[in-house]
Scaffold this active site. Structure first.
Site, PDB file in Angstrom:
ATOM      1  CG  HIS A  79      -1.763   1.258   1.322  1.00  0.00           C
ATOM      2  ND1 HIS A  79      -2.748   1.569   0.405  1.00  0.00           N
ATOM      3  CD2 HIS A  79      -1.739   2.291   2.214  1.00  0.00           C
ATOM      4  CE1 HIS A  79      -3.302   2.722   0.742  1.00  0.00           C
ATOM      5  NE2 HIS A  79      -2.711   3.181   1.827  1.00  0.00           N
ATOM      6  NE  ARG A  80       0.283   6.208  -2.705  1.00  0.00           N
ATOM      7  CZ  ARG A  80      -0.040   7.490  -2.587  1.00  0.00           C
ATOM      8  NH1 ARG A  80      -1.239   7.816  -2.155  1.00  0.00           N
ATOM      9  NH2 ARG A  80       0.828   8.420  -2.898  1.00  0.00           N
ATOM     10  CD  GLN A  81       5.107   0.195   2.482  1.00  0.00           C
ATOM     11  OE1 GLN A  81       6.236   0.358   2.913  1.00  0.00           O
ATOM     12  NE2 GLN A  81       4.086  -0.152   3.266  1.00  0.00           N
TER      13      GLN A  81
END
Length: 305
Positions: A182-184
């Site tokens: 998630h977002r990384q």
């Protein structure tokens, strides 16, 4: 960047080999290249025109123990007033920002604009990126941060990534090796050179309509009174940063000449006379209040140099 016509300074010749001096400049302002339009200069700014030059710049920075950052479109970067005491590599040349369709794949330079990639693939009848239209930033930054929208992240269509790793070696990783979550990703600390996306053939008309609808929707949510904006926070898993900030009564909060937009508080606005210190203070206040009121630790989308 044009070749430097005057003789290079002793500082440049101390840090960089002769064949790189024409792409490196010293004490260069960065604010003109950043969405927020504030902050100090870079000690060294390089705009390589060939991939090999990026490798050489990376090697020079490692050997001279220079801090290094890569700058794409500047939409998620905040530079402090003191500037960045190191080397900034700006990816703006055609060799680092090209877009090429190969069958149902897109090969994109790290410096290419994400929205340009979306438009190109939609025009070719290739689906998988259209939901990201209107999201600012470069391909490289989008992949490193695994940008997402409409419940789907960019990592889901990444086939491979060409990088310079933390040891200065050029290599190609598969999408699975990039550690997308998630977002990384696990790409932080590397230099992304290019990304290959594996897309799905779809109807051009349907893709275009979906893209246009999302573009209009995102454009309507963007603050209209200022172009000097950034989205400082990553959306948590369960709720958007916009909803979270609204629920805690922080919409429109201000610190000096910096504020969160009152209607779309996931946007930070740098008004006239804004400083990076004010941005940092406001971000800190928002994170503290959100944590106190909700227990959620808002993570930064904005890189602070």
């Amino acid at each position: 960047m044009n070749d430097v016509s005057s003789a290079p300074s002793e500082s440049l010749t101390e840090y960089f080999p002769e064949d790189l001096l024409h792409v490196v400049r010293e004490n260069q302002p960065l604010r003109e290249t950043l969405w927020l339009g504030i902050g100090g200069p870079a000690r060294f700014l390089a705009e390589p025109v060939e991939i090999d030059q990026i490798e050489k710049l990376y090697t020079a920075a490692r050997e001279k123990q220079l801090a290094l950052r890569v700058l794409g479109q500047g939409s998620n970067v905040l530079v402090r007033e003191a500037g960045f005491d190191g080397l900034v590599i700006k990816l703006s040349a055609p060799a680092t920002s090209g877009l090429e369709i190969q069958g149902q794949k897109l090969v994109a330079g790290a410096g290419a604009k994400l929205t340009h990639a979306v438009i190109k693939t939609v025009g070719e009848g290739l689906g998988g990126l259209e939901h990201l239209v209107g999201i600012p930033g470069s391909i490289g930054a989008a992949v490193v941060g695994n940008v997402s929208a409409e419940g789907r992240d960019i990592g889901s269509v990444v086939e491979s990534i060409e990088i310079i790793d933390e040891e200065g070696k050029r290599k190609t990783l598969t999408g699975d090796e990039a550690g997308f979550a998630h977002r990384q990703s696990t790409l932080m600390g590397t230099v992304v050179l290019s990304v290959t996306f594996n897309l799905e053939p779809k109807d051009v008309s349907a893709l275009t309509k979906r893209m246009q609808k999302l573009w209009i929707h995102r454009g309507q949510r963007r603050p209209s009174e200022s172009n000097r904006i950034a989205m400082p926070f990553i959306d948590p898993d369960s709720i958007s940063a916009c909803e979270l900030i609204n629920s805690t009564g922080l919409a429109g909060i201000r610190e000096g000449d910096v504020s969160l937009d009152s209607a779309a508080p996931h946007y930070l606005i740098a008004h006239e006379n804004a400083t990076s210190d004010q941005c940092v203070k406001l971000i800190g206040r928002v994170r503290e209040q959100v944590l106190m009121q909700t227990g959620i630790d808002l993570q930064l989308n904005l890189q602070i140099w």
